[in-house]
Design a protein around this motif. Structure first.
Motif, PDB file in Angstrom:
ATOM      1  N   ALA A   1       0.682  -3.549  -6.184  1.00 45.51           N
ATOM      2  CA  ALA A   1       0.706  -2.313  -5.393  1.00 45.51           C
ATOM      3  C   ALA A   1      -0.659  -1.647  -5.481  1.00 45.51           C
ATOM      4  CB  ALA A   1       1.794  -1.362  -5.881  1.00 45.51           C
ATOM      5  N   LEU A   2      -1.015  -0.949  -4.403  1.00 43.08           N
ATOM      6  CA  LEU A   2      -2.272  -0.198  -4.357  1.00 43.08           C
ATOM      7  C   LEU A   2      -1.979   1.218  -3.887  1.00 43.08           C
ATOM      8  CD1 LEU A   2      -5.340   0.259  -4.378  1.00 43.08           C
ATOM      9  CD2 LEU A   2      -5.431  -0.814  -2.108  1.00 43.08           C
ATOM     10  N   LEU A   3      -2.283   2.204  -4.718  1.00 44.77           N
ATOM     11  CA  LEU A   3      -2.162   3.610  -4.377  1.00 44.77           C
ATOM     12  C   LEU A   3      -3.514   4.122  -3.903  1.00 44.77           C
ATOM     13  CD1 LEU A   3      -0.813   6.437  -4.393  1.00 44.77           C
ATOM     14  CD2 LEU A   3      -1.468   6.613  -6.817  1.00 44.77           C
ATOM     15  N   ILE A   4      -3.537   4.680  -2.696  1.00 44.78           N
ATOM     16  CA  ILE A   4      -4.719   5.372  -2.183  1.00 44.78           C
ATOM     17  C   ILE A   4      -4.420   6.863  -2.249  1.00 44.78           C
ATOM     18  CG2 ILE A   4      -6.270   5.732  -0.234  1.00 44.78           C
ATOM     19  CD1 ILE A   4      -6.561   2.977  -1.423  1.00 44.78           C
ATOM     20  N   ASP A   5      -5.087   7.558  -3.160  1.00 49.92           N
ATOM     21  CA  ASP A   5      -4.859   8.985  -3.358  1.00 49.92           C
ATOM     22  C   ASP A   5      -5.886   9.748  -2.525  1.00 49.92           C
ATOM     23  OD1 ASP A   5      -3.030  10.632  -4.746  1.00 49.92           O
ATOM     24  OD2 ASP A   5      -4.638  11.329  -6.060  1.00 49.92           O
TER      25      ASP A   5
ATOM     26  N   LEU B   1       0.824  -1.203   0.000  1.00 46.31           N
ATOM     27  CA  LEU B   1       0.000   0.000   0.000  1.00 46.31           C
ATOM     28  C   LEU B   1       0.861   1.256   0.000  1.00 46.31           C
ATOM     29  CD1 LEU B   1      -2.625  -0.941   2.740  1.00 46.31           C
ATOM     30  CD2 LEU B   1      -3.093  -0.693   0.316  1.00 46.31           C
ATOM     31  N   VAL B   2       0.382   2.285  -0.693  1.00 46.05           N
ATOM     32  CA  VAL B   2       1.000   3.603  -0.648  1.00 46.05           C
ATOM     33  C   VAL B   2      -0.117   4.628  -0.494  1.00 46.05           C
ATOM     34  CG1 VAL B   2       2.339   5.345  -1.890  1.00 46.05           C
ATOM     35  CG2 VAL B   2       2.943   2.908  -2.097  1.00 46.05           C
ATOM     36  N   PHE B   3      -0.027   5.479   0.529  1.00 48.55           N
ATOM     37  CA  PHE B   3      -0.987   6.552   0.730  1.00 48.55           C
ATOM     38  C   PHE B   3      -0.347   7.865   0.282  1.00 48.55           C
ATOM     39  CE2 PHE B   3      -2.443   3.196   3.458  1.00 48.55           C
ATOM     40  CZ  PHE B   3      -3.836   3.285   3.404  1.00 48.55           C
ATOM     41  N   ASN B   4      -1.109   8.656  -0.467  1.00 47.39           N
ATOM     42  CA  ASN B   4      -0.594   9.886  -1.040  1.00 47.39           C
ATOM     43  C   ASN B   4      -1.540  11.036  -0.707  1.00 47.39           C
ATOM     44  OD1 ASN B   4       0.941  11.642  -2.745  1.00 47.39           O
ATOM     45  ND2 ASN B   4      -0.555  11.328  -4.385  1.00 47.39           N
ATOM     46  N   SER B   5      -0.996  12.100  -0.112  1.00 40.19           N
ATOM     47  CA  SER B   5      -1.782  13.297   0.211  1.00 40.19           C
ATOM     48  C   SER B   5      -1.125  14.504  -0.454  1.00 40.19           C
ATOM     49  CB  SER B   5      -1.868  13.490   1.734  1.00 40.19           C
ATOM     50  OG  SER B   5      -2.696  14.589   2.049  1.00 40.19           O
ATOM     51  N   PRO B   6      -1.461  14.769  -1.727  1.00 42.61           N
ATOM     52  CA  PRO B   6      -0.744  15.797  -2.484  1.00 42.61           C
ATOM     53  C   PRO B   6      -1.265  17.213  -2.310  1.00 42.61           C
ATOM     54  CG  PRO B   6      -2.307  14.687  -3.920  1.00 42.61           C
ATOM     55  CD  PRO B   6      -2.408  14.002  -2.567  1.00 42.61           C
ATOM     56  N   HIS B   7      -2.440  17.372  -1.691  1.00 44.58           N
ATOM     57  CA  HIS B   7      -3.063  18.697  -1.623  1.00 44.58           C
ATOM     58  C   HIS B   7      -3.238  19.225  -0.194  1.00 44.58           C
ATOM     59  CE1 HIS B   7      -5.103  18.096  -5.842  1.00 44.58           C
ATOM     60  NE2 HIS B   7      -3.836  18.450  -5.925  1.00 44.58           N
ATOM     61  N   SER B   8      -2.637  18.571   0.787  1.00 42.20           N
ATOM     62  CA  SER B   8      -2.830  19.003   2.176  1.00 42.20           C
ATOM     63  C   SER B   8      -1.711  19.897   2.684  1.00 42.20           C
ATOM     64  CB  SER B   8      -2.975  17.783   3.087  1.00 42.20           C
ATOM     65  OG  SER B   8      -1.849  16.920   2.981  1.00 42.20           O
ATOM     66  N   GLY B   9      -0.790  20.297   1.797  1.00 44.54           N
ATOM     67  CA  GLY B   9       0.322  21.140   2.210  1.00 44.54           C
ATOM     68  C   GLY B   9      -0.128  22.507   2.700  1.00 44.54           C
ATOM     69  N   ARG B  10       0.513  23.001   3.733  1.00 43.44           N
ATOM     70  CA  ARG B  10       0.137  24.283   4.326  1.00 43.44           C
ATOM     71  C   ARG B  10       1.352  25.110   4.742  1.00 43.44           C
ATOM     72  NH1 ARG B  10      -2.078  19.914   6.761  1.00 43.44           N
ATOM     73  NH2 ARG B  10      -1.160  19.179   8.713  1.00 43.44           N
TER      74      ARG B  10
ATOM     75  N   LEU C   1       7.991   4.562  -4.233  1.00 43.08           N
ATOM     76  CA  LEU C   1       7.218   3.829  -3.233  1.00 43.08           C
ATOM     77  C   LEU C   1       6.392   2.715  -3.877  1.00 43.08           C
ATOM     78  CD1 LEU C   1       5.988   6.807  -1.025  1.00 43.08           C
ATOM     79  CD2 LEU C   1       7.744   5.120  -0.439  1.00 43.08           C
ATOM     80  N   LEU C   2       5.788   2.997  -5.014  1.00 41.24           N
ATOM     81  CA  LEU C   2       5.001   1.969  -5.702  1.00 41.24           C
ATOM     82  C   LEU C   2       5.907   0.848  -6.221  1.00 41.24           C
ATOM     83  CD1 LEU C   2       2.563   4.316  -7.651  1.00 41.24           C
ATOM     84  CD2 LEU C   2       1.944   2.765  -5.776  1.00 41.24           C
ATOM     85  N   SER C   3       7.079   1.203  -6.714  1.00 34.76           N
ATOM     86  CA  SER C   3       8.019   0.195  -7.200  1.00 34.76           C
ATOM     87  C   SER C   3       8.512  -0.698  -6.070  1.00 34.76           C
ATOM     88  CB  SER C   3       9.209   0.868  -7.897  1.00 34.76           C
ATOM     89  OG  SER C   3       8.789   1.574  -9.048  1.00 34.76           O
ATOM     90  N   GLU C   4       8.737  -0.099  -4.909  1.00 36.57           N
ATOM     91  CA  GLU C   4       9.170  -0.901  -3.759  1.00 36.57           C
ATOM     92  C   GLU C   4       8.098  -1.906  -3.369  1.00 36.57           C
ATOM     93  OE1 GLU C   4      10.104   2.024  -0.822  1.00 36.57           O
ATOM     94  OE2 GLU C   4      11.964   2.657  -1.820  1.00 36.57           O
ATOM     95  N   ALA C   5       6.844  -1.468  -3.356  1.00 37.42           N
ATOM     96  CA  ALA C   5       5.742  -2.388  -3.047  1.00 37.42           C
ATOM     97  C   ALA C   5       5.669  -3.504  -4.086  1.00 37.42           C
ATOM     98  CB  ALA C   5       4.420  -1.625  -2.970  1.00 37.42           C
ATOM     99  N   MET C   6       5.811  -3.139  -5.356  1.00 33.53           N
ATOM    100  CA  MET C   6       5.773  -4.134  -6.427  1.00 33.53           C
ATOM    101  C   MET C   6       6.908  -5.143  -6.286  1.00 33.53           C
ATOM    102  SD  MET C   6       3.326  -4.062  -8.727  1.00 33.53           S
ATOM    103  CE  MET C   6       4.110  -4.810 -10.157  1.00 33.53           C
ATOM    104  N   ASN C   7       8.091  -4.665  -5.941  1.00 26.47           N
ATOM    105  CA  ASN C   7       9.242  -5.551  -5.824  1.00 26.47           C
ATOM    106  C   ASN C   7       9.072  -6.572  -4.710  1.00 26.47           C
ATOM    107  OD1 ASN C   7      10.574  -4.270  -7.923  1.00 26.47           O
ATOM    108  ND2 ASN C   7      11.721  -2.880  -6.584  1.00 26.47           N
TER     109      ASN C   7
END
Length: 312
Positions: free
Chosen positions: A180-184, A37-46, A169-175
Motif C-alpha cells: 500500500a502507498l499513502l499519499i498525504d 493507493l490511498v490519498f489523504n487530505s486531512p487539513h482541507s476541511g472548511r 483503506l490501507l488494509s484494503e489495499a494491502m489485502n
C-alpha cells in the motif's frame, strides 16, 4: 461514503458532537480499486461549526489561515481513476488529525491534564497540538478555556474514527495487492529565502528515507520537476504524524507527504483560487495517473530498505 462521527455522549462524554447533523469527513471510493493507493487530505476541511465559531475570537477569514485550502480539489481525480480519497470536512483549527490523539496544551483547559496527555511536545509548545491554540501568525483561537469534555468529543468522536477509516483503506489495499502507498496531501505557505537558492514549490517528506521506497520518491520528484516545479526533500517538512505512523516499508506500507506551495494555486491572503489553480490540478492529475499505472508491487519489492527503516 460519508463518515458520521459518534457523539461524545455515546462515548461517555457530555458534549454533543458539533457534527451531529453532518459528516465530519468523507471517504470517496472508486468504483473499482485499481491500485494500492490511498490519498489523504486531512487539513482541507472548511465546514466550521457554529458553536466553534462562537468560541473563537477570530473573524471568518483569520480562522481559515491554518487550512490547506482546496487541496482536496487538487487531488479530486483520484477516485475517478481507481484510488480512494479520504478528506476532512472539519477544519484544522478545530481538530488536527495529523497529531498524536492527545497532544494537548494544558493552558487551554479548565481542568488540569494528567500524565496520560502529551503536553510537552514541540507542537504543543508552538500552539499546534491536536486542538490548536493558535492559527497562522500566532493568533490565539479561543476566547475562553475549553473543557476536557470538548476535547473528548472531538478526539473520541472524530479523530479516532478518521484514523480508523484511513487504516481501513490501507488494509484494503494491502489485502488486494500485498502493498500500500499513502499519499498525504498538504499545502504550505510560500517559503521565502534570504540567500540565492530558490525556494521550493513542492516539499516531499519521507522522514528522511524511512517511510517510503526511494524509487517511489524519485518518481514523484521527477513528475514535479518535469512540470517545471522546484522540489525539496524533508526540509522544512519531513512528514507528520500520519507519514510517521503509517509508513512502514518493512511491512509493505509506504507513506509520502506532499506539500504544495499555496502561491502556486491560490491567493494566500483571501484563500481564493488564482489563475494557476487548473495548471497545478493538472500536475497532480498527472501524478495520480502515473502512480495508478505503476507496478508498485514490483517496484518496492526490488528495493532494499534504508538501514534506519529496516532497523525499526
Amino acid at each position: 461514503m460519508n463518515d458520521w462521527p459518534e457523539t461524545a455522549s455515546a462515548r461517555g462524554g457530555s458534549v454533543r458532537s458539533d457534527y451531529w447533523d453532518q459528516p465530519a469527513f468523507e471517504t470517496i471510493r472508486p468504483r473499482r480499486l485499481l491500485a494500492p493507493l490511498v490519498f489523504n487530505s486531512p487539513h482541507s476541511g472548511r465546514v466550521y461549526p457554529e458553536r466553534f465559531l462562537a468560541m473563537t475570537r477570530l473573524d471568518h477569514l483569520s480562522i481559515r489561515q491554518s487550512e490547506d485550502a482546496w487541496v482536496d480539489e487538487l487531488f479530486a481525480r483520484a477516485p475517478h481513476v481507481g484510488a480512494p480519497l479520504l478528506r476532512a470536512h472539519f477544519p484544522r483549527a478545530y481538530l488536527d488529525v495529523n497529531r498524536e490523539p492527545w497532544e494537548l496544551d494544558p493552558t487551554m483547559f479548565v481542568e488540569p491534564l494528567s500524565d496520560r496527555f502529551n503536553t510537552t511536545s514541540p507542537r504543543v509548545a508552538a500552539g499546534l497540538g491536536t486542538l490548536a491554540r493558535v492559527v497562522a501568525e500566532n493568533k490565539p483561537i479561543y476566547r475562553e478555556r475549553l473543557t476536557l469534555d470538548d476535547a473528548r468529543m472531538r478526539i473520541e468522536g472524530i479523530y479516532h474514527p478518521y484514523h480508523a477509516a484511513l487504516q481501513r483503506l490501507l488494509s484494503e489495499a494491502m489485502n488486494v495487492y500485498g502493498v500500500a502507498l499513502l499519499i498525504d496531501c498538504h499545502s504550505m505557505p510560500r517559503i521565502s529565502r534570504s540567500n540565492e537558492k530558490a525556494a521550493p514549490d513542492i516539499v516531499l517528506g519521507d522522514r528522511y528515507g524511512t517511510t517510503c521506497a526511494p524509487g517511489l520518491v524519485d518518481l514523484v520528484e521527477t513528475i514535479f520537476t518535469g512540470a517545471g516545479l522546484r522540489v525539496a526533500r524533508n526540509r522544512p517538512y519531513a512528514g507528520g504524524f500520519a507519514t510517521r505512523t503509517y509508513g512502514r516499508p518493512q511491512h509493505g506500507v509506504h507513506a509520502l507527504q506532499i506539500e504544495i506551495s499555496r502561491h502556486l494555486y491560490m491567493n494566500e491572503v483571501t484563500l481564493t483560487k488564482n489563475d494557476g489553480f487548473d495548471a497545478i490540478r493538472g500536475v497532480m492529475e498527472r501524478l495520480i495517473f502515473a502512480l495508478i499505472g505503476l507496478d508498485l508491487v514490483s517496484l518496492v519489492g526490488n528495493q532494499a530498505l534504508p538501514e534506519k527503516a529496516a532497523a525499526e
